[in-house]
Design an enzyme around this catalytic site. Structure first.
Site, PDB file in Angstrom:
ATOM      1  N   ASP A 120      -2.363  37.673  22.858  1.00  0.00           N
ATOM      2  CA  ASP A 120      -2.385  36.297  22.704  1.00  0.00           C
ATOM      3  C   ASP A 120      -0.669  36.146  23.960  1.00  0.00           C
ATOM      4  O   ASP A 120      -0.629  35.239  24.085  1.00  0.00           O
ATOM      5  CB  ASP A 120      -1.392  35.914  21.011  1.00  0.00           C
ATOM      6  CG  ASP A 120      -0.918  34.592  20.587  1.00  0.00           C
ATOM      7  OD1 ASP A 120      -1.462  33.832  20.930  1.00  0.00           O
ATOM      8  OD2 ASP A 120       0.391  34.468  20.868  1.00  0.00           O
ATOM      9  N   HIS A 123     -13.046  30.390  23.634  1.00  0.00           N
ATOM     10  CA  HIS A 123     -12.489  30.014  25.169  1.00  0.00           C
ATOM     11  C   HIS A 123     -14.093  29.568  26.079  1.00  0.00           C
ATOM     12  O   HIS A 123     -14.237  28.549  26.493  1.00  0.00           O
ATOM     13  CB  HIS A 123     -11.844  30.607  25.588  1.00  0.00           C
ATOM     14  CG  HIS A 123     -10.020  30.201  25.239  1.00  0.00           C
ATOM     15  ND1 HIS A 123      -9.732  30.649  25.769  1.00  0.00           N
ATOM     16  CD2 HIS A 123     -10.120  29.486  24.490  1.00  0.00           C
ATOM     17  CE1 HIS A 123      -8.114  30.550  25.078  1.00  0.00           C
ATOM     18  NE2 HIS A 123      -8.497  29.523  24.511  1.00  0.00           N
ATOM     19  N   SER A 136     -12.979  16.079  18.629  1.00  0.00           N
ATOM     20  CA  SER A 136     -12.234  17.683  17.817  1.00  0.00           C
ATOM     21  C   SER A 136     -14.126  17.456  17.381  1.00  0.00           C
ATOM     22  O   SER A 136     -14.658  17.307  16.836  1.00  0.00           O
ATOM     23  CB  SER A 136     -11.446  17.325  16.672  1.00  0.00           C
ATOM     24  OG  SER A 136     -11.271  17.475  15.706  1.00  0.00           O
ATOM     25  N   ARG A 137     -14.040  18.895  16.147  1.00  0.00           N
ATOM     26  CA  ARG A 137     -14.543  19.387  15.344  1.00  0.00           C
ATOM     27  C   ARG A 137     -14.554  18.008  14.236  1.00  0.00           C
ATOM     28  O   ARG A 137     -16.189  18.573  13.353  1.00  0.00           O
ATOM     29  CB  ARG A 137     -15.168  20.349  14.488  1.00  0.00           C
ATOM     30  CG  ARG A 137     -15.063  21.450  15.508  1.00  0.00           C
ATOM     31  CD  ARG A 137     -15.385  22.692  15.027  1.00  0.00           C
ATOM     32  NE  ARG A 137     -13.945  22.863  14.297  1.00  0.00           N
ATOM     33  CZ  ARG A 137     -13.404  24.301  14.081  1.00  0.00           C
ATOM     34  NH1 ARG A 137     -14.059  25.407  13.633  1.00  0.00           N
ATOM     35  NH2 ARG A 137     -12.241  24.294  13.196  1.00  0.00           N
ATOM     36  N   LYS A 148      -4.310  30.210  27.908  1.00  0.00           N
ATOM     37  CA  LYS A 148      -4.868  31.589  27.755  1.00  0.00           C
ATOM     38  C   LYS A 148      -4.996  32.315  26.956  1.00  0.00           C
ATOM     39  O   LYS A 148      -4.765  31.047  25.774  1.00  0.00           O
ATOM     40  CB  LYS A 148      -3.451  32.164  29.111  1.00  0.00           C
ATOM     41  CG  LYS A 148      -2.059  31.200  27.684  1.00  0.00           C
ATOM     42  CD  LYS A 148      -2.040  31.566  26.624  1.00  0.00           C
ATOM     43  CE  LYS A 148      -1.387  32.499  25.633  1.00  0.00           C
ATOM     44  NZ  LYS A 148      -1.151  32.317  24.410  1.00  0.00           N
ATOM     45  N   ARG A 204      -4.872  32.867  13.100  1.00  0.00           N
ATOM     46  CA  ARG A 204      -5.213  33.025  14.517  1.00  0.00           C
ATOM     47  C   ARG A 204      -5.100  34.054  15.093  1.00  0.00           C
ATOM     48  O   ARG A 204      -5.737  35.191  15.575  1.00  0.00           O
ATOM     49  CB  ARG A 204      -5.610  31.772  15.127  1.00  0.00           C
ATOM     50  CG  ARG A 204      -4.464  31.048  16.574  1.00  0.00           C
ATOM     51  CD  ARG A 204      -5.160  30.869  17.521  1.00  0.00           C
ATOM     52  NE  ARG A 204      -3.905  30.416  17.931  1.00  0.00           N
ATOM     53  CZ  ARG A 204      -3.065  31.146  18.503  1.00  0.00           C
ATOM     54  NH1 ARG A 204      -3.533  31.488  18.758  1.00  0.00           N
ATOM     55  NH2 ARG A 204      -2.107  30.574  19.988  1.00  0.00           N
TER      56      ARG A 204
HETATM   57  N1  LIG Z   1       0.513  28.321  27.008  1.00  0.00           N
HETATM   58  C1  LIG Z   1       1.115  28.324  25.928  1.00  0.00           C
HETATM   59  O1  LIG Z   1       2.156  28.687  25.731  1.00  0.00           O
HETATM   60  C2  LIG Z   1       0.231  28.682  24.463  1.00  0.00           C
HETATM   61  C3  LIG Z   1       0.772  28.656  23.051  1.00  0.00           C
HETATM   62  C4  LIG Z   1       0.435  28.750  22.229  1.00  0.00           C
HETATM   63  C5  LIG Z   1      -1.291  28.938  22.163  1.00  0.00           C
HETATM   64  N2  LIG Z   1      -1.983  28.788  23.247  1.00  0.00           N
HETATM   65  C6  LIG Z   1      -3.140  29.593  23.746  1.00  0.00           C
HETATM   66  O2  LIG Z   1      -3.659  28.372  23.185  1.00  0.00           O
HETATM   67  C7  LIG Z   1      -5.113  28.614  22.138  1.00  0.00           C
HETATM   68  C8  LIG Z   1      -5.251  27.669  21.452  1.00  0.00           C
HETATM   69  O3  LIG Z   1      -3.830  27.957  20.400  1.00  0.00           O
HETATM   70  P1  LIG Z   1      -3.491  26.766  19.008  1.00  0.00           P
HETATM   71  O4  LIG Z   1      -2.505  27.523  18.781  1.00  0.00           O
HETATM   72  O5  LIG Z   1      -3.044  25.135  19.501  1.00  0.00           O
HETATM   73  O6  LIG Z   1      -4.177  26.681  17.877  1.00  0.00           O
HETATM   74  P2  LIG Z   1      -4.965  26.092  16.757  1.00  0.00           P
HETATM   75  O7  LIG Z   1      -3.550  25.067  16.272  1.00  0.00           O
HETATM   76  O8  LIG Z   1      -5.331  26.403  15.620  1.00  0.00           O
HETATM   77  O9  LIG Z   1      -5.936  24.883  17.257  1.00  0.00           O
HETATM   78  C9  LIG Z   1      -7.126  25.311  17.558  1.00  0.00           C
HETATM   79  C10 LIG Z   1      -7.941  24.351  17.555  1.00  0.00           C
HETATM   80  O10 LIG Z   1      -9.117  24.052  17.811  1.00  0.00           O
HETATM   81  C11 LIG Z   1      -9.950  23.641  16.921  1.00  0.00           C
HETATM   82  N3  LIG Z   1     -10.853  24.966  17.110  1.00  0.00           N
HETATM   83  C12 LIG Z   1     -12.549  25.135  17.181  1.00  0.00           C
HETATM   84  N4  LIG Z   1     -13.148  26.360  17.302  1.00  0.00           N
HETATM   85  C13 LIG Z   1     -12.005  26.709  15.918  1.00  0.00           C
HETATM   86  C14 LIG Z   1     -12.451  27.478  14.844  1.00  0.00           C
HETATM   87  N5  LIG Z   1     -13.203  28.809  14.914  1.00  0.00           N
HETATM   88  N6  LIG Z   1     -11.609  28.117  14.210  1.00  0.00           N
HETATM   89  C15 LIG Z   1      -9.952  27.547  14.333  1.00  0.00           C
HETATM   90  N7  LIG Z   1      -9.896  26.656  15.396  1.00  0.00           N
HETATM   91  C16 LIG Z   1     -10.917  26.171  16.126  1.00  0.00           C
HETATM   92  C17 LIG Z   1      -9.172  23.317  16.136  1.00  0.00           C
HETATM   93  O11 LIG Z   1      -9.503  21.143  15.997  1.00  0.00           O
HETATM   94  P3  LIG Z   1     -10.879  20.986  15.222  1.00  0.00           P
HETATM   95  O12 LIG Z   1     -11.455  21.651  14.760  1.00  0.00           O
HETATM   96  O13 LIG Z   1     -10.297  19.601  15.031  1.00  0.00           O
HETATM   97  O14 LIG Z   1     -11.484  20.368  17.046  1.00  0.00           O
HETATM   98  C18 LIG Z   1      -7.884  23.543  16.287  1.00  0.00           C
HETATM   99  O15 LIG Z   1      -7.209  22.478  16.211  1.00  0.00           O
HETATM  100  C19 LIG Z   1      -5.060  29.403  21.651  1.00  0.00           C
HETATM  101  O16 LIG Z   1      -6.512  30.413  22.984  1.00  0.00           O
HETATM  102  C20 LIG Z   1      -3.781  30.383  22.923  1.00  0.00           C
HETATM  103  O17 LIG Z   1      -3.566  31.910  22.966  1.00  0.00           O
HETATM  104  C21 LIG Z   1      -1.590  28.733  24.450  1.00  0.00           C
END
Ligand SMILES: NC(=O)c1ccc[n+]([C@@H]2O[C@H](COP(=O)([O-])OP(=O)(O)OC[C@H]3O[C@@H](n4cnc5c(N)ncnc54)[C@H](OP(=O)(O)O)[C@@H]3O)[C@@H](O)[C@H]2O)c1
Length: 360
Positions: free
Chosen positions: A195, A96, A53-54, A114, A182
């Site tokens: 998304d 990504h 994590s950051r 994705k 996001r």
């Molecule tokens: N496969 C699926 O079913 C599915 C479902 C939902 C989302 N996704 C994909 O997964 C990815 C993440 O989605 P999520 O819903 O998990 O997002 P999220 O809850 O916001 O988590 C993203 C993580 O990335 C880190 N991060 C690094 N740079 C960042 C920035 N500039 N701003 C915010 N966070 C940052 C953060 O962790 P730290 O700061 O702790 O390092 C944060 O916890 C997206 O690309 C989305 O398309 C896939």
């Protein structure tokens, strides 16, 4: 003409537990990283052994919650962890490419959430870096690895459906506008096409092949990102398909493939494990309805697929999967172009509300 099948084909890989175990590092401990880790630990022999994590405290909290051995307070430290085979990139879409490139440079295989990247140009950069470093880079497009899609691929290959004449897929997840998330933030790669539109486009590409022409229309949220898109796609063989993705409306959320001999309908939401029904004009019908990996638990299958390919260094399989990811990104580029969606990736999508274009 072969008769309507008495039984559906079985999935080629019916159980994600039978894949060789890899040691995984999670990069970005957010919502999807938690669901991915849970799915892996519940349904596979894959093990998340490190998280980065950051923020060191966030890494430690995730590690404690999920039984992960090592917590790193930076992504650089995570990818340098010598006890890793593969890094799962679970950061917002805008990040990504940078994070995949970081892990690749450290010699790790990568599974990237994705959509693979914001644009096809970024996706090509990920692939080029992975190939130059001799590691595998795969998009976590879970749908394509799930049992119902494995059955569908076999039906297509066996000729049970006949020639594909049309396809359609839709996802609707009504989501009120919130500039703080996001999803609606152009700087984080927001927008409904990237998304959830990625799923219907990946689906029609998988069943109807390369896409030559895109005609799309849609609407934008106050932040400028697309929030409702409809597109008609023309595939190489002249076959047409329709995709919908929306945060504004409830839609059926299923998918359909109409062939010259039979049709396949996937229940909603088709992008997770869903019932599949094969039927023909004479009224014959047969269904596949597996329920062991509901919702996001199906992510176990994408991880197992990559583990199998890593074990035998199957670069050709990953290249084929990558071709599909890039083809889908080209279509998403064009859809956003058509809708005039705001973008923080340097691409000028202009301000056109409706037009046709070829994905190039
Ligand atoms: N496969 C699926 O079913 C599915 C479902 C939902 C989302 N996704 C994909 O997964 C990815 C993440 O989605 P999520 O819903 O998990 O997002 P999220 O809850 O916001 O988590 C993203 C993580 O990335 C880190 N991060 C690094 N740079 C960042 C920035 N500039 N701003 C915010 N966070 C940052 C953060 O962790 P730290 O700061 O702790 O390092 C944060 O916890 C997206 O690309 C989305 O398309 C896939």
């Amino acid at each position: 003409m072969s008769p309507f099948p008495r039984a559906l084909p079985t999935p080629e890989h019916p159980d994600p537990r039978d894949a060789p175990a890899l040691r995984w590092g999670v990069l970005g401990p957010g919502v999807i990283a938690a669901d991915f880790t849970t799915a892996l630990h519940r349904h596979t022999t894959q093990r998340v052994v490190a998280v980065g994590s950051r923020d060191a405290a966030r890494a430690a909290a995730f590690a404690a919650r999920h039984g992960v051995a090592r917590a790193h307070g930076s992504y650089e430290e995570l990818v340098a962890d010598p006890g890793l085979d593969v890094v799962y990139v679970a950061t917002p879409t805008s990040e990504h490419t940078a994070h995949a490139l970081l892990a690749i440079a450290a010699g790790r295989h990568v599974l990237v959430e994705k959509p693979l990247a914001r644009t096809a140009v970024e996706g090509v950069a990920i692939r080029a870096a992975a190939e130059a470093r001799g590691v595998l880079a795969l998009e976590a497009m879970k749908t394509l690895y799930l049992p119902h899609l494995q059955v569908l691929r076999r039906l297509l290959a066996d000729g049970a459906i006949g020639e594909v004449r049309s396809a359609a897929a839709a996802l609707g997840m009504p989501t009120p506008f919130d500039a703080r998330t996001r999803l609606f933030d152009p700087a984080l790669g927001g927008g409904v096409a990237l998304d959830i539109g990625v799923y219907p486009v990946a689906f029609v590409h998988a069943v109807a092949g390369d896409i030559e022409r895109v005609a799309a229309r849609g609407t934008r949220a106050p932040s400028g990102v697309d929030d409702d898109i409809d597109a008609e796609l023309t595939h190489a063989a002249g076959v047409r398909s329709r995709v919908t993705a929306t945060w504004r409306r409830a839609v059926d959320g299923g998918a359909i493939v109409q062939g010259s001999r039979a049709r396949v309908v996937l229940g909603a939401p088709f992008h997770n494990l869903a019932p599949l029904t094969l039927s023909d004009p004479a009224g014959s019908t047969i269904a596949f309805d597996e329920r062991r990996w509901p919702g996001r638990e199906g992510m176990a299958f994408e991880a197992a697929a990559l583990a199998r390919w890593v074990e035998i260094d199957d670069r050709a399989a990953v290249r084929t999967a990558g071709d599909a990811s890039l083809a889908v990104l080209r279509v998403l580029d064009r859809i956003r172009d058509c809708v005039g969606a705001a973008s923080a990736d340097g691409t000028d999508f202009g301000n056109r509300l409706s037009k046709s274009s070829s994905p190039g």
